[in-house]
Design a protein around this motif. Structure first.
Motif, short mmCIF file in Angstrom:
data_model
loop_
_atom_site.label_atom_id
_atom_site.label_comp_id
_atom_site.label_asym_id
_atom_site.label_seq_id
_atom_site.Cartn_x
_atom_site.Cartn_y
_atom_site.Cartn_z
N ASP A 168 0.83 -1.21 0.00
CA ASP A 168 0.00 0.00 0.00
C ASP A 168 0.87 1.26 0.00
OD1 ASP A 168 -2.22 -1.62 0.03
OD2 ASP A 168 -2.62 -1.36 2.18
N GLN A 169 1.92 1.24 0.80
CA GLN A 169 2.79 2.41 0.87
C GLN A 169 3.56 2.60 -0.43
OE1 GLN A 169 2.70 4.59 3.41
NE2 GLN A 169 3.94 5.90 2.10
N ILE A 178 3.18 6.51 -1.52
CA ILE A 178 4.41 7.32 -1.59
C ILE A 178 5.56 6.38 -1.25
CG2 ILE A 178 5.69 9.30 -0.70
CD1 ILE A 178 3.10 10.54 0.23
N PRO A 179 6.21 5.80 -2.27
CA PRO A 179 7.29 4.85 -1.98
C PRO A 179 8.50 5.50 -1.34
CG PRO A 179 7.16 5.27 -4.33
CD PRO A 179 5.96 5.91 -3.72
N PHE A 180 8.76 6.76 -1.69
CA PHE A 180 9.88 7.47 -1.06
C PHE A 180 9.64 8.97 -1.09
CE2 PHE A 180 13.83 9.88 -1.20
CZ PHE A 180 14.34 9.54 0.04
N ILE A 181 10.00 9.60 -0.01
CA ILE A 181 10.06 11.06 0.07
C ILE A 181 11.17 11.38 1.08
CG2 ILE A 181 8.38 11.36 1.93
CD1 ILE A 181 8.50 13.54 -1.23
N GLY A 182 11.90 12.44 0.87
CA GLY A 182 13.04 12.78 1.70
C GLY A 182 12.70 12.86 3.18
N VAL A 228 2.86 7.97 7.79
CA VAL A 228 3.48 6.77 8.35
C VAL A 228 4.70 7.10 9.20
CG1 VAL A 228 2.60 5.10 6.69
CG2 VAL A 228 4.71 6.35 6.18
N ARG A 229 5.40 8.17 8.88
CA ARG A 229 6.55 8.59 9.69
C ARG A 229 6.09 8.98 11.10
NH1 ARG A 229 9.88 11.87 5.28
NH2 ARG A 229 10.96 10.01 4.56
N SER A 230 5.07 9.80 11.12
CA SER A 230 4.53 10.23 12.42
C SER A 230 3.97 9.06 13.20
CB SER A 230 3.44 11.28 12.19
OG SER A 230 3.93 12.38 11.45
N HIS A 251 12.43 5.93 6.14
CA HIS A 251 11.93 5.55 4.81
C HIS A 251 10.45 5.18 4.91
CE1 HIS A 251 11.43 3.48 1.00
NE2 HIS A 251 12.61 3.97 0.63
N PRO A 252 9.62 5.72 4.03
CA PRO A 252 8.18 5.50 4.15
C PRO A 252 7.77 4.03 4.20
CG PRO A 252 8.58 7.27 2.61
CD PRO A 252 9.92 6.69 2.96
N MET A 253 8.38 3.19 3.37
CA MET A 253 7.98 1.78 3.38
C MET A 253 8.47 1.07 4.64
SD MET A 253 7.78 0.44 -0.53
CE MET A 253 9.42 0.91 -1.10
N GLY A 254 9.62 1.50 5.17
CA GLY A 254 10.07 0.97 6.44
C GLY A 254 9.15 1.36 7.57
N CYS A 255 8.72 2.63 7.57
CA CYS A 255 7.81 3.10 8.61
C CYS A 255 6.45 2.41 8.52
CB CYS A 255 7.64 4.62 8.51
SG CYS A 255 9.10 5.54 9.04
#
Length: 463
Positions: free
Chosen positions: A90-91, A95-99, A106-108, A331-335
């Protein structure tokens, strides 16, 4: 000539031969292009893995293995957990990546979930990609916050193999990092089984008092005003599952508080319910200044690690620039994987399963200790365990010396386990048993029966 619209299957023998050729090509390409960790490359014969599910995986010959080390003690929820996989999918579509400088959901959410799991009110998270990076950045944060430069870490520990983390590491894997930067100081942590012969411990408090006195003296000798941090694997992992006495952990906390030293708990391996509590330090009722994590945060589905910093450190960086940064931090997918993983720990009631199966594992290990002449000591907490192989129970002589196994005996013993379908690894004279935390009692007993069988053969080796 094949008829139109008809399926013509290859004979079974031809399909098998074709599959074997494919598997052989994968292995040959791996050996041609990949450098494999901790190995001389010329004699490698890596297995080709074709499937993994639950606590099992299968090789190119269709052989099934019990994953009794949860790969590298990171596949806590086993293989193929759909909730984690779907979160990553889904991620990737969203958004697979953003700085790392941007705020995204997902970061929050991941940072919030990790801080809440730690129980450290007012804490914040700096995300990394793996355990070594987590420890690298914990070193930098501790130095920046305290303005000091000496870093203490324990002999018989592993904190990673990169430049700084490798110097933290207190066993032979750090030799390749030498000569390294100044300021890394080693100390002896609790290891009653291998304590000096003059030591006569009657209680765990005796063990704690002895090793605390050693550490306290060493801090004084080095000058407390120069010591930025004392690192410890809360429960030592690959070097033998060394479970410290509670009094020792609280004593280190008191020592750090007294001298303004940062207590850093490396929870890369011991964290995420491996010991029964979410983080191992929670077993001891203390609050570290920094906590490093990785592995079980995503169960390895996507690389992710981090440093949890306590509230005073977090507030310090409100007015001071934090000199840490990584392209793939948070990293968005890691989060996304972390959020799903933490939810799955709760949904699957992993804490309760670790408590239940950990009791079974402990009983089985104690039985092996009583039965087998080659087993010197077993150590365990939750589903985190190891046993030492010895030549003689009375003298405690290890089956191989420290950093001295010229005949590859431990590799042979691990090979015997693998041949029987029990996958794990060894370190020095110790075998690690740390299965996925989803394991059932039936699976655990089946796997440990294999271990019992192999130890019969090891007993015969030392006669």
């Amino acid at each position: 000539m094949l008829g139109a619209g008809k399926l013509h299957k290859l004979p079974c023998s031809s399909r098998i031969q074709k599959r074997r050729l494919k598997m052989s090509a994968i292995k040959e390409k791996s050996l041609k292009y990949n450098l494999h960790s901790w190995s001389a490359q010329g004699n490698l014969n890596p297995k080709v893995i074709t499937k993994a599910e639950g606590i099992y995986f299968w090789d190119e010959e269709g052989k099934k293995y019990y994953d009794m080390s949860a790969q590298l003690v990171n596949s806590n929820l086993g293989h193929g957990n759909k909730a984690i996989v779907n979160a990553i999918k889904d991620q990737a579509e969203k958004i697979p990546f953003i700085g790392p400088g941007f705020a995204i959901d997902v970061r929050s959410d991941a940072a919030e979930a990790i801080v809440e799991a730690s129980g450290l009110e007012g804490a914040k998270v700096f995300f990394t990609n793996a355990g070594a990076e987590s420890n690298e950045n914990a070193i930098k944060i501790a130095k920046q916050y305290t303005g000091r430069w000496k870093i203490f870490s324990q002999y018989r520990c592993y904190h990673g193999s990169s430049a700084g983390a490798g110097m933290l590491t207190g066993e032979p894997r750090h030799f390749a990092n030498e000569p390294g930067p100044a300021g890394f100081i080693k100390y002896d942590g609790p290891y009653a089984y291998r304590a000096p012969k003059a030591c006569k411990f009657e209680t765990e408090d005796d063990v704690a008092d002895f090793y605390l006195e050693l550490l306290t003296n060493q801090v004084k000798y080095e000058g407390p005003e120069s010591v930025a941090a004392i690192f410890l694997e809360t429960v030592v992992g690959s070097n033998g599952i060394l479970v410290p006495p509670a009094k020792y952990v609280t004593g280190v906390r008191d020592l750090c508080t007294k001298y303004g030293i940062m207590m850093v708990c490396d929870e890369v391996m011991a964290g995420w319910y491996r010991t029964g509590t979410c983080f191992a330090f929670q077993n001891f009722g203390i609050k570290p200044d920094l906590v490093t994590f990785a592995k079980g945060a995503t169960c390895g589905y996507v690389p992710l690690g981090g440093v949890i910093v306590s509230e005073p450190i977090a507030k310090y960086f409100d007015d001071h620039k934090m000199m840490c940064g990584l392209t793939y931090s948070a990293h968005p997918m890691g989060c996304a994987a972390a959020v799903a993983t933490i939810n799955e720990y709760k949904n699957l009631n992993i804490a309760e399963n670790v408590k239940k199966q950990g009791k079974v594992l402990g009983e089985l290990l104690e039985d092996l200790n009583k039965k087998h002449a080659c087993v010197g000591e077993v150590r365990y907490i939750g589903l985190f365990s190891a046993f030492e192989l010895v030549k003689d129970k009375a003298t405690k002589e290890p089956i191989v010396g420290f950093n001295d196994d010229p005949d590859g005996l431990m590799a042979k013993i691990v090979g015997m386990l693998v041949k029987e379908g029990f996958w794990t690894y060894s370190h020095e004279n110790m075998i690690i048993v740390a299965p996925p935390l989803i394991i059932t009692e039936e699976e655990l007993r089946e796997a440990m029966a294999i271990l019992d069988k192999v130890l019969d053969s090891v007993d015969n080796m030392i006669k």
